[in-house]
Design an enzyme around this catalytic site. Structure first.
Site, PDB file in Angstrom:
ATOM      1  N   TYR A 142      11.190  -0.027  -3.141  1.00  0.00           N
ATOM      2  CA  TYR A 142      12.274   0.839  -2.687  1.00  0.00           C
ATOM      3  C   TYR A 142      13.613   0.095  -2.649  1.00  0.00           C
ATOM      4  CZ  TYR A 142       8.690   4.175  -1.124  1.00  0.00           C
ATOM      5  OH  TYR A 142       7.639   5.054  -1.066  1.00  0.00           O
ATOM      6  N   LYS A 191      -2.797  -4.461  -3.834  1.00  0.00           N
ATOM      7  CA  LYS A 191      -3.371  -4.133  -5.144  1.00  0.00           C
ATOM      8  C   LYS A 191      -3.454  -5.424  -5.956  1.00  0.00           C
ATOM      9  CE  LYS A 191      -4.911  -1.046  -8.117  1.00  0.00           C
ATOM     10  NZ  LYS A 191      -6.242  -0.423  -7.962  1.00  0.00           N
ATOM     11  N   ASP A 223      -6.124   1.753  -3.224  1.00  0.00           N
ATOM     12  CA  ASP A 223      -6.806   2.986  -3.616  1.00  0.00           C
ATOM     13  C   ASP A 223      -8.090   3.174  -2.803  1.00  0.00           C
ATOM     14  OD1 ASP A 223      -7.621   0.684  -4.925  1.00  0.00           O
ATOM     15  OD2 ASP A 223      -7.969   1.637  -6.861  1.00  0.00           O
ATOM     16  N   ASP A 247       4.146   3.800   3.086  1.00  0.00           N
ATOM     17  CA  ASP A 247       4.756   5.134   3.101  1.00  0.00           C
ATOM     18  C   ASP A 247       3.692   6.198   2.823  1.00  0.00           C
ATOM     19  OD1 ASP A 247       6.505   7.244   3.047  1.00  0.00           O
ATOM     20  OD2 ASP A 247       7.615   6.576   1.284  1.00  0.00           O
ATOM     21  N   ASP A 251       1.473   8.680   5.841  1.00  0.00           N
ATOM     22  CA  ASP A 251       1.507  10.144   5.786  1.00  0.00           C
ATOM     23  C   ASP A 251       0.086  10.709   5.727  1.00  0.00           C
ATOM     24  OD1 ASP A 251       4.210  10.222   5.936  1.00  0.00           O
ATOM     25  OD2 ASP A 251       4.577  10.888   3.891  1.00  0.00           O
TER      26      ASP A 251
END
Length: 359
Positions: A142, A191, A223, A247, A251
């Site tokens: 980001y 990852k 994942d 992020d 959620d």
């Protein structure tokens, strides 16, 4: 103990829910012998209307001079057409940067009384959902360079994901310290089978673990973590991860609890001064109607006491009062089941019921 709390009441339902959190904080101060002083701060749409910008420097300074900041919510359709740099949300980004809060901490906790609202199967929910996601907030993809250019007659977009050793180390410490205050289990999510940034992340986390022998560290690919959160959320205590992964996962985690109105969050940095807020928005469509759910903001105040003021007993008292109020059958409209012996209450009465149960 005397503490100064900056209050950003904000827009929409913000002033209503912050009012109830202040009611609770005042009751805690009375019972436990503390003194909380409050400084009102204009930020968001209301600051645009009053001062012409979403967070004037003088208002920001009030936050920087405080011991911690409690925020309701900012924004709304009234300010949708203002220029991008002047949008209400820009005030929040400016505040985070100035406070140097690089760690967003969001609990995923389901109250047993609200278990029926979770989309997960009852047998999964019954095992318990109570974990914290520690998300790195100011680095990663980001905040990397972003570019879209033409190559061979077509648009090509590039976003750079960068993490330094120092950035990983400081968020890792927040993860370990948070786990120490909970059940002493930390899951580092990355990852590393694909990304160099994740391989560095994993290396630094394992180096840090030597400083925290009382905390059990595990690794999990992002994942797999996304799957495990819905398969068996009871396995998690604290998850620490980078910005984009955090992020997405936070959620997902908020959704499995069944109600966005009851979830708080904190943003912390290298000092004890933090920024605390509910995860929901300003809900302008219900503002001023006394129907907003103040529980998320009240629990954000509890997080403020626990993580910035080191007042664990006081935070426990607030959380128990919330649980006891739900046990007593009181529900705001957003968490009211279609059937059952429940009493529908508004924002003010919910705050009063919780306040009355603080011991």
């Amino acid at each position: 103990m005397e503490k100064n709390i900056a209050l950003i009441r904000g827009d929409g339902i913000g002033p209503e829910i912050v009012e109830q959190a202040v009611l609770i904080l005042n009751r805690v101060a009375e019972i436990y012998g503390h003194s909380f002083r409050y400084t009102d701060v204009d930020m968001g749409g209301n600051a645009i209307d009053k001062w012409g910008e979403p967070l004037p420097q003088a208002q920001l300074q009030k936050c920087l001079d405080s011991d911690s900041v409690l925020l309701g919510a900012v924004g709304g359709p009234k300010w949708n057409d203002v220029p991008g740099p002047m949008r209400p949300e820009k005030g929040l980004l400016k505040l985070r940067a100035a406070m140097e809060v690089y760690s967003n901490n969001r609990p995923a906790k389901i109250w047993p009384q609200l278990a029926g609202a979770s989309p997960l199967k009852p047998e999964i929910v019954e095992k318990g959902i109570d974990f914290m996601i520690v998300r790195e907030l100011t680095g990663g993809i980001y905040f990397g360079s972003h570019e879209t250019k033409q190559e061979n007659g077509q648009a090509v977009a590039t976003d750079i994901l960068t993490y330094s050793e120092a950035e990983i180390r400081r968020i890792g410490r927040i993860g370990f310290e948070t786990a120490r205050k909970r059940r002493k289990k930390l899951c580092s999510v990355e990852k590393s089978n694909v990304l160099d940034s994740s391989r560095l992340w994993k290396k630094i986390m394992h180096e840090l673990s030597e400083e925290y022998p009382d905390v059990t560290l595990t690794d999990m690919l992002v994942d797999n973590c996304a799957m495990q959160i819905v398969k068996d959320p009871s396995q998690f205590d604290v998850i620490v991860t980078e910005n984009m992964f955090g992020d997405i996962l936070s959620d997902e985690a908020s959704m499995i609890t069944g109600s966005i109105g009851t979830i708080p969050s904190s943003s912390l940095g290298s000092t004890t001064r933090g920024l605390y807020e509910p995860i929901h928005g300003s809900a302008p469509d219900i503002a001023g109607q006394d129907i907003a759910n103040p529980i998320g903001t009240i629990l954000a105040a509890a997080m403020l006491l626990r993580y910035s003021f080191d007042m664990a007993k006081e935070a426990d008292a607030i959380e128990k009062a919330v649980s006891d109020t739900l046990d007593a059958g009181f529900r705001t409209a957003d968490i009211l089941p279609p059937h059952g012996a429940f009493q529908k209450v508004g924002c003010k009465q919910m705050g009063a019921e919780i306040c009355a149960r603080i011991q």
